[in-house]
Enzyme design. Structure first.
Site, PDB file in Angstrom:
ATOM      1  N   SER A  28       0.900  -1.097  -0.099  1.00 18.12           N
ATOM      2  CA  SER A  28      -0.186  -0.129  -0.038  1.00 18.12           C
ATOM      3  C   SER A  28       0.883   1.164  -0.203  1.00 18.12           C
ATOM      4  O   SER A  28       2.030   1.269   0.521  1.00 18.12           O
ATOM      5  CB  SER A  28      -0.981   0.008   1.298  1.00 18.12           C
ATOM      6  OG  SER A  28      -0.357   0.308   2.493  1.00 18.12           O
ATOM      7  N   VAL A  38       1.761   2.727   3.725  1.00 13.66           N
ATOM      8  CA  VAL A  38       2.918   2.043   4.447  1.00 13.66           C
ATOM      9  C   VAL A  38       4.131   2.327   3.597  1.00 13.66           C
ATOM     10  O   VAL A  38       5.281   2.587   4.232  1.00 13.66           O
ATOM     11  CB  VAL A  38       2.657   0.491   4.420  1.00 13.66           C
ATOM     12  CG1 VAL A  38       3.870  -0.316   4.892  1.00 13.66           C
ATOM     13  CG2 VAL A  38       1.442   0.138   5.240  1.00 13.66           C
ATOM     14  N   GLU A  90       7.256  -0.307  -4.880  1.00 14.81           N
ATOM     15  CA  GLU A  90       6.462  -0.701  -5.627  1.00 14.81           C
ATOM     16  C   GLU A  90       5.004  -0.967  -5.314  1.00 14.81           C
ATOM     17  O   GLU A  90       4.389  -1.839  -4.686  1.00 14.81           O
ATOM     18  CB  GLU A  90       6.486  -2.053  -6.700  1.00 14.81           C
ATOM     19  CG  GLU A  90       5.808  -2.267  -7.856  1.00 14.81           C
ATOM     20  CD  GLU A  90       4.856  -3.572  -7.982  1.00 14.81           C
ATOM     21  OE1 GLU A  90       3.699  -3.384  -7.732  1.00 14.81           O
ATOM     22  OE2 GLU A  90       5.287  -4.615  -8.135  1.00 14.81           O
ATOM     23  N   CYS A 123      -2.734  -5.514  -8.328  1.00 10.24           N
ATOM     24  CA  CYS A 123      -1.961  -4.100  -8.029  1.00 10.24           C
ATOM     25  C   CYS A 123      -1.859  -3.152  -9.679  1.00 10.24           C
ATOM     26  O   CYS A 123      -1.912  -2.100  -9.946  1.00 10.24           O
ATOM     27  CB  CYS A 123      -0.452  -3.677  -7.728  1.00 10.24           C
ATOM     28  SG  CYS A 123       0.550  -4.861  -8.292  1.00 10.24           S
TER      29      CYS A 123
END
Length: 547
Positions: free
Chosen positions: A275, A278, A293, A328
């Site tokens: 995320s 974070v 990433e 993602c």
């Protein structure tokens, strides 16, 4: 008890042979069987530190995402137990376990390990074992789970033999005088850390782990505890293939404990996939020693040249809803040129989405959003003037998915482009929902500049697709966007990256790639220049005046 079942396809082949192989105990590395994991036969996941598999003082219970039954016990390390991991990293020097001047034979060792691992994963019994294990902890269709194993196998094939050595290829430039040359080398960081998410339990951690090892680093690996059993078994396979048990440490912990460990151990570099929230915290805590990433609100643009409507609709369905949208790289927003509005695109997309079902895991539990949270987001979007529900928008029915997870039918919400661009709507519309959810909008011929403005305002630039065979249209969109992995052309997609091209974001100096030699060198090594200056001195040299 609901269990993932493989469809009768070519991927679900040789089941009799597989069962025979298992009966002969050919899976010498495995400590479990995926089909047998249950509340009555819970699996256990251990930690690996300083060459030894260890338990911890506490066990975290993982529930089956399909029925809520406690079925895995993970030995999670708490803050009082991190010292062995910090000590292990500290034993690795900054120049790494190998580099072009130190223990270069290890480059060849990892070429051999890769060859053996590729061969292992090519065996039907082994690939089926990992495919089904992935399905147990991160439910997705057999084809999608098998895709992870296949890409991982091909990655290993790419780095057999001398290919690891070639990653450390250097260059030389002539100097200013006789005896002087400058040499550029790829140099490891030494002690490093890898933190990976739940959605690709095998592919992401393996590709990043091996990249770190190839370049000479010593990694500490943390995978989301919900799925870490997959990498525990993979590490055991790698040990069987010749990986030294002290080359990698493997930790299970919560985020707070891992953050404390990173602050105390001070790895030279940390790779984080997950995320954005974070990621930004780690970037501050670790003073920029990170490669990221993170999240991707990924877009697709359908150009003015309408063709092959059924195919484009099928790709859109795969991009938005395969793996229940938990990629993602999933298609988060579709910008549809007005020429597509009069076609059967939306109705076909709706039909394709509605054929997905829990029985074959073409739709399944959402592990980071509850059903209520996704429906609440949909409700807020539908309050925007002109918005409408195109399909979905309802909870899955007749299931035993626990309430801590989400269960939503594949959903699409239409939001007018003019409304998307309004300041008070843009953040809401471009919020990434890590589930079977997408936004669809339409733009007119003279509104491409507004679409490009929306792309510029987005914060995550991971994947994108420009579906058009018009070279001028492609040139315009690609030239005015930044996403790191962008597919262009009629068959363009946002998901399904193989091992043969870069996958990662662009536009951020902290961005991390995965899969290719360039990605490995960028993420897992730095540049070191060695300038040889051995003489000889000019004849009759004398000390010159001070300058």
């Amino acid at each position: 008890m609901m269990r993932p079942r493989a469809p009768r396809t070519a991927l679900n082949r040789l089941s009799t042979f597989i069962n025979h192989c298992r009966s002969l105990q050919t899976l010498s590395f495995a400590t479990l069987e995926a089909e047998n994991i249950s509340g009555s036969h819970p699996a256990q996941v251990q930690n690996l530190v300083q060459g030894k598999w260890k338990e911890s003082s506490k066990w975290r219970t993982i529930v089956d995402p399909l029925n809520g039954e406690p079925f895995i016990k993970v030995a999670e390390v708490d803050e009082t137990e991190i010292q062995p991991f910090a000590e292990s990293l500290s034993k690795c020097p900054k120049y790494g376990l190998h580099n072009p001047f130190h223990s270069p034979e290890r480059y060849l060792l990892f070429g051999d390990i890769s060859m053996k691992a590729a061969h292992m994963l090519s065996q039907p019994a082994v690939s089926d074992f990992f495919t089904r294990l992935i399905q147990r902890v991160c439910p997705k269709s057999y084809q999608q789970a098998f895709g992870e194993v296949f890409v991982t196998q091909k990655f290993f094939e790419n780095f057999c033999g001398d290919q690891v050595r070639f990653l450390a290829r250097s260059f030389a430039v002539p100097g200013n005088h006789l005896g002087q040359q400058s040499h550029g080398f790829r140099w490891p960081y030494g002690p490093v850390a890898i933190v990976t998410p739940f959605n690709f339990p095998l592919e992401i951690p393996v590709l990043q782990l091996m990249g770190a090892l190839y370049m000479g680093n010593k990694p500490l690996l943390k995978v989301d505890s919900k799925v870490s059993i997959v990498m525990e078994q993979m590490l055991r396979l790698l040990h069987d293939c010749g990986l030294d048990v002290e080359d990698v440490d493997f930790i299970n912990s919560d985020g707070k404990t891992m953050n404390k460990l990173l602050l105390e151990a001070k790895p030279q570099m940390t790779l984080f996939t997950g995320s954005s929230r974070v990621a930004e915290k780690l970037a501050v805590d670790l003073r920029g020693r990170v490669k990221l990433e993170d999240a991707g609100f990924d877009w697709k643009i359908l150009g003015p040249d309408v063709q092959e409507v059924d195919y484009v609709a099928w790709v859109c369905d795969q991009d938005a809803y395969a793996c229940t949208g938990q990629k993602c790289s999933a298609q988060s927003i579709l910008f549809m040129h007005e020429n597509w509005a009069s076609t059967s695109l939306i109705s076909t997309l709706k039909s394709l989405a509605e054929r997905r079902k829990l029985e074959d895991l073409t739709v399944g539990p959402v592990l980071t959003f509850t059903t209520e949270a996704m429906l609440e987001h949909m409700k807020k979007l539908l309050e925007i003037p002109g918005s409408k529900l195109l399909f979905g928008g309802e909870p899955l029915e007749n299931h035993t998915i626990p309430k801590i997870y989400g269960a939503l039918k594949p959903t699409a919400v239409y939001v007018p482009l003019e409304e998307i661009l309004k300041e008070n709507n843009f953040g809401l519309v471009t919020r990434e929902i890590f589930g079977p959810f997408q936004v669809i909008t339409e733009y007119k011929q003279d509104q491409l500049s507004k679409v490009l403005d929306a792309l510029e305002r987005m914060q995550a630039h991971l994947t994108a697709a420009v579906v058009s065979n018009d070279p001028l249209f492609l040139q315009e969109v690609i030239g005015k966007s930044v996403n790191g992995t962008t597919y262009a052309g009629l068959r363009a997609r946002t998901t399904g990256a193989p091992q043969n091209h870069w996958f990662g974001p662009a536009g951020d100096p902290r961005g991390a790639g995965i899969g290719t030699p360039d990605a490995i060198k960028l993420v897992w090594s730095c540049h070191r220049e060695v300038i040889y200056d051995v003489g000889p001195l000019p004849r009759h040299w004398e000390i010159p005046p001070s300058t």
